[in-house]
Design a protein around this motif. Structure first.
Motif, PDB file in Angstrom:
ATOM      1  N   MET A  37     -92.665 -49.445 -10.218  1.00 35.43           N
ATOM      2  CA  MET A  37     -92.146 -50.753 -10.625  1.00 35.43           C
ATOM      3  C   MET A  37     -91.795 -50.744 -12.107  1.00 35.43           C
ATOM      4  SD  MET A  37     -92.097 -52.965  -8.158  1.00 35.43           S
ATOM      5  CE  MET A  37     -92.070 -54.549  -8.912  1.00 35.43           C
ATOM      6  N   ASN A  54     -95.093 -50.998   1.950  1.00 28.73           N
ATOM      7  CA  ASN A  54     -95.120 -51.477   0.574  1.00 28.73           C
ATOM      8  C   ASN A  54     -94.216 -50.637  -0.328  1.00 28.73           C
ATOM      9  OD1 ASN A  54     -98.294 -51.903   1.624  1.00 28.73           O
ATOM     10  ND2 ASN A  54     -97.219 -53.691   0.843  1.00 28.73           N
ATOM     11  N   ALA A  57     -90.916 -52.168  -0.041  1.00 28.63           N
ATOM     12  CA  ALA A  57     -90.814 -53.388  -0.849  1.00 28.63           C
ATOM     13  C   ALA A  57     -90.529 -53.028  -2.301  1.00 28.63           C
ATOM     14  CB  ALA A  57     -92.102 -54.203  -0.734  1.00 28.63           C
ATOM     15  N   LEU A  61     -87.166 -53.745  -4.611  1.00 30.64           N
ATOM     16  CA  LEU A  61     -87.210 -54.526  -5.847  1.00 30.64           C
ATOM     17  C   LEU A  61     -86.627 -53.763  -7.034  1.00 30.64           C
ATOM     18  CD1 LEU A  61     -90.678 -56.273  -5.407  1.00 30.64           C
ATOM     19  CD2 LEU A  61     -88.428 -57.297  -5.175  1.00 30.64           C
ATOM     20  N   VAL A  62     -86.854 -52.442  -7.087  1.00 29.88           N
ATOM     21  CA  VAL A  62     -86.317 -51.694  -8.236  1.00 29.88           C
ATOM     22  C   VAL A  62     -84.906 -51.176  -7.971  1.00 29.88           C
ATOM     23  CG1 VAL A  62     -88.603 -51.006  -9.036  1.00 29.88           C
ATOM     24  CG2 VAL A  62     -87.306 -49.470  -7.565  1.00 29.88           C
ATOM     25  N   GLU A  86     -83.705 -53.640   4.771  1.00 30.10           N
ATOM     26  CA  GLU A  86     -83.288 -53.591   3.364  1.00 30.10           C
ATOM     27  C   GLU A  86     -82.116 -52.631   3.143  1.00 30.10           C
ATOM     28  OE1 GLU A  86     -84.742 -54.927   0.396  1.00 30.10           O
ATOM     29  OE2 GLU A  86     -86.124 -56.226   1.474  1.00 30.10           O
TER      30      GLU A  86
ATOM     31  N   GLY B 184     -95.372 -58.627  -0.976  1.00 26.11           N
ATOM     32  CA  GLY B 184     -94.055 -58.309  -1.515  1.00 26.11           C
ATOM     33  C   GLY B 184     -92.963 -59.183  -0.935  1.00 26.11           C
ATOM     34  N   ASN B 185     -93.269 -59.889   0.154  1.00 25.63           N
ATOM     35  CA  ASN B 185     -92.254 -60.752   0.766  1.00 25.63           C
ATOM     36  C   ASN B 185     -91.773 -61.834  -0.191  1.00 25.63           C
ATOM     37  OD1 ASN B 185     -92.511 -59.315   3.053  1.00 25.63           O
ATOM     38  ND2 ASN B 185     -93.195 -60.992   4.360  1.00 25.63           N
ATOM     39  N   SER B 187     -91.774 -61.853  -3.451  1.00 27.19           N
ATOM     40  CA  SER B 187     -90.969 -61.269  -4.518  1.00 27.19           C
ATOM     41  C   SER B 187     -89.577 -60.886  -4.030  1.00 27.19           C
ATOM     42  CB  SER B 187     -91.673 -60.035  -5.087  1.00 27.19           C
ATOM     43  OG  SER B 187     -92.991 -60.386  -5.461  1.00 27.19           O
ATOM     44  N   ALA B 188     -89.520 -60.346  -2.814  1.00 29.68           N
ATOM     45  CA  ALA B 188     -88.210 -59.961  -2.268  1.00 29.68           C
ATOM     46  C   ALA B 188     -87.326 -61.201  -2.105  1.00 29.68           C
ATOM     47  CB  ALA B 188     -88.391 -59.246  -0.928  1.00 29.68           C
ATOM     48  N   LYS B 191     -86.127 -62.377  -5.521  1.00 32.06           N
ATOM     49  CA  LYS B 191     -85.057 -61.544  -6.072  1.00 32.06           C
ATOM     50  C   LYS B 191     -83.729 -61.841  -5.371  1.00 32.06           C
ATOM     51  CE  LYS B 191     -83.603 -56.900  -7.281  1.00 32.06           C
ATOM     52  NZ  LYS B 191     -83.609 -55.480  -6.907  1.00 32.06           N
ATOM     53  N   LYS B 192     -83.786 -61.933  -4.035  1.00 31.95           N
ATOM     54  CA  LYS B 192     -82.553 -62.226  -3.285  1.00 31.95           C
ATOM     55  C   LYS B 192     -81.954 -63.555  -3.736  1.00 31.95           C
ATOM     56  CE  LYS B 192     -82.705 -59.531   0.917  1.00 31.95           C
ATOM     57  NZ  LYS B 192     -84.088 -59.085   1.193  1.00 31.95           N
ATOM     58  N   ARG B 205     -84.405 -58.127 -11.750  1.00 33.40           N
ATOM     59  CA  ARG B 205     -85.389 -57.073 -11.597  1.00 33.40           C
ATOM     60  C   ARG B 205     -86.651 -57.378 -12.393  1.00 33.40           C
ATOM     61  NH1 ARG B 205     -85.653 -50.922 -11.764  1.00 33.40           N
ATOM     62  NH2 ARG B 205     -87.490 -50.696 -13.064  1.00 33.40           N
ATOM     63  N   ALA B 208     -88.525 -59.846 -10.552  1.00 33.97           N
ATOM     64  CA  ALA B 208     -89.109 -59.250  -9.350  1.00 33.97           C
ATOM     65  C   ALA B 208     -90.344 -58.423  -9.693  1.00 33.97           C
ATOM     66  CB  ALA B 208     -88.068 -58.391  -8.635  1.00 33.97           C
TER      67      ALA B 208
END
Lengths: 110, 307
Positions: A37, A54, A57, A61-62, A86, B184-185, B187-188, B191-192, B205, B208
């Motif tokens: 991250m 994870n 995930a 994000l990155v 994703e 993480g859901n 955060s995802a 971000k979206k 980012r 996020a």
């Protein structure tokens, strides 16, 4: 170099094939997700042994377009499902992180 | 087997209100696969298999005579009597629900009688549907989503009324202790939502990263909490509020490499003691407060210069 081209170079199997086959900007090798991250840059593929959702995930994000699972670790179904959602590729190889990183680095340099 | 994980006596007010206001007919499945008393069990079994269901009401001209369950089919298979007719094996004394009953009745029935489904009758006593635990949960989830949407709007309205700046977007999600399948859901989604609002990827980012670390902290260490993102004209505010247990020494927790995560959590790649420092690093403003037994509140603000 694109993701599908990498497959042969690191002797990998594609576990999740629903993705955009984009140019690889580089790689980031780590098993600590917080480290990924903090330091992975967008477009770099994630090279790791963390085979669970994870990692997907974090990759999402990155902005990592692909995850390479090393040492032939088993890839669980829910990880594949999350990656499909994703659009992140999952490749698995019997090589370890050092070898995968080395081969990727060399391929990107040449 | 099919208990409903919701209590019709002591659930939160909103849930109880829904259980009383939604009627059985609003949650039930109306297209019911049925068979006649003379149907052979072999055909009933085919019907179950093809439709992935575990119980078939037996009707005679719209009137409910009984129900053949998958258990009856298994017994018939075991004894080689699949050629018998449905009325020979069906359970005749069927417990039914009235379609005008509130959903709370259905919840109570599921917990009292261990059946997987209840036939629903209309006011004239004819079969009008069938209800399973998943029908109830599906309907409740839809209703809860609507309720939470309304609550969020009310909260946003209060912010506006209190004179503070009004966020152009506000999202919040609950976290569950040690539920790594959903970690993480939030955060995802944040971000979206940011990317959809035209937020530059490097800013999205940062938000996020801050959100993910705080979300994971809640999942790993807290007894549950809420992740919230508020987007203003010039900044993104990520906040994490949990309900405990609290951090004994906040300064220590802020030190890179310090972690109290257990081995199992570490084996997943978490607990490296980088979470809070990562949040602070990406944030333009950062604050943390924690009280033992009460909970922890962390806020990270990321500036968003739209020019």
């Amino acid at each position: 170099m694109r993701i599908k081209h990498l497959q042969g170079i690191i002797e990998a199997e594609i576990f999740q094939g629903v993705f955009e086959d984009i140019e690889i900007a580089g790689g980031y090798t780590s098993d600590l997700l917080s480290d990924v991250m903090a330091h992975a840059k967008a477009g770099e593929i994630l090279i790791t042994i963390q085979a669970h959702r994870n990692s997907v995930a974090v990759a999402g994000l990155v902005g990592a377009p692909a995850i390479v699972i090393c040492n032939g670790r088993p890839v669980p179904e829910d990880m594949i499902g999350a990656a499909r959602d994703e659009g992140i590729a999952i490749l698995r190889t019997d090589l370890n992180q050092y070898e995968v990183s080395g081969r990727l680095w060399k391929a990107l340099r040449d | 087997m099919a208990t409903v994980p919701i209590n019709a006596d002591s659930s939160p007010g909103v849930v109880l209100e829904l259980l009383y206001s939604i009627k059985v007919k609003d949650a039930m499945t109306r297209e019911v696969m049925t068979a006649s008393p003379t149907s052979r069990l072999r055909d009933v079994q085919t019907l179950m298999r093809d439709n992935a269901i575990t119980g078939i009401p037996i009707l005679d001209e719209g009137r409910l005579l009984g129900i053949v369950s998958i258990g009856d089919i298994i017994s018939a298979l075991d004894s080689g009597t699949m050629d018998r007719s449905a009325d020979a094996v069906m359970s005749g004394s069927v417990i039914t629900l009235d379609e005008e009953m509130p959903l709370s009745f259905a919840v109570t029935y599921f917990d009292r009688y261990k059946f997987g489904r209840f036939p629903v009758l209309d006011s004239s006593g004819r079969l009008s549907g069938i209800i399973t635990a998943s029908d109830i949960l599906r309907r409740l989830l839809i209703a809860l989503n609507e309720e939470i949407g309304k609550m969020e709007q009310r909260i946003a309205g209060r912010h506006a009324a209190s004179g503070g700046p009004v966020p152009m977007m506000e999202l919040s999600f609950g976290t569950t202790p040690l539920d790594f399948s959903r970690a993480g859901n939030a955060s995802a989604r944040f971000k979206k939502a940011l990317v959809e609002k035209g937020c530059p990827p490097p800013i999205a980012r940062k938000a996020a990263v801050a959100s993910y670390e705080l979300e994971l902290n809640q999942v790993i260490h807290s007894t549950g909490g809420i992740m919230r993102m508020r987007v203003f004209d010039d900044s993104i505010e990520i906040s994490a509020q949990d309900e405990g247990p609290g951090i004994p020494d906040v300064d220590l927790a802020m030190q890179e490499g310090y972690s109290t995560a257990n081995e199992w959590v570490r084996s997943l790649g978490f607990g490296a003691g980088m979470g809070l420092p990562n949040v602070k690093r990406v944030a333009d403003e950062f604050s943390i407060s924690s009280e033992m037994g009460k909970g922890t509140f962390v806020m990270a603000v990321i500036k968003w210069d739209k020019r």
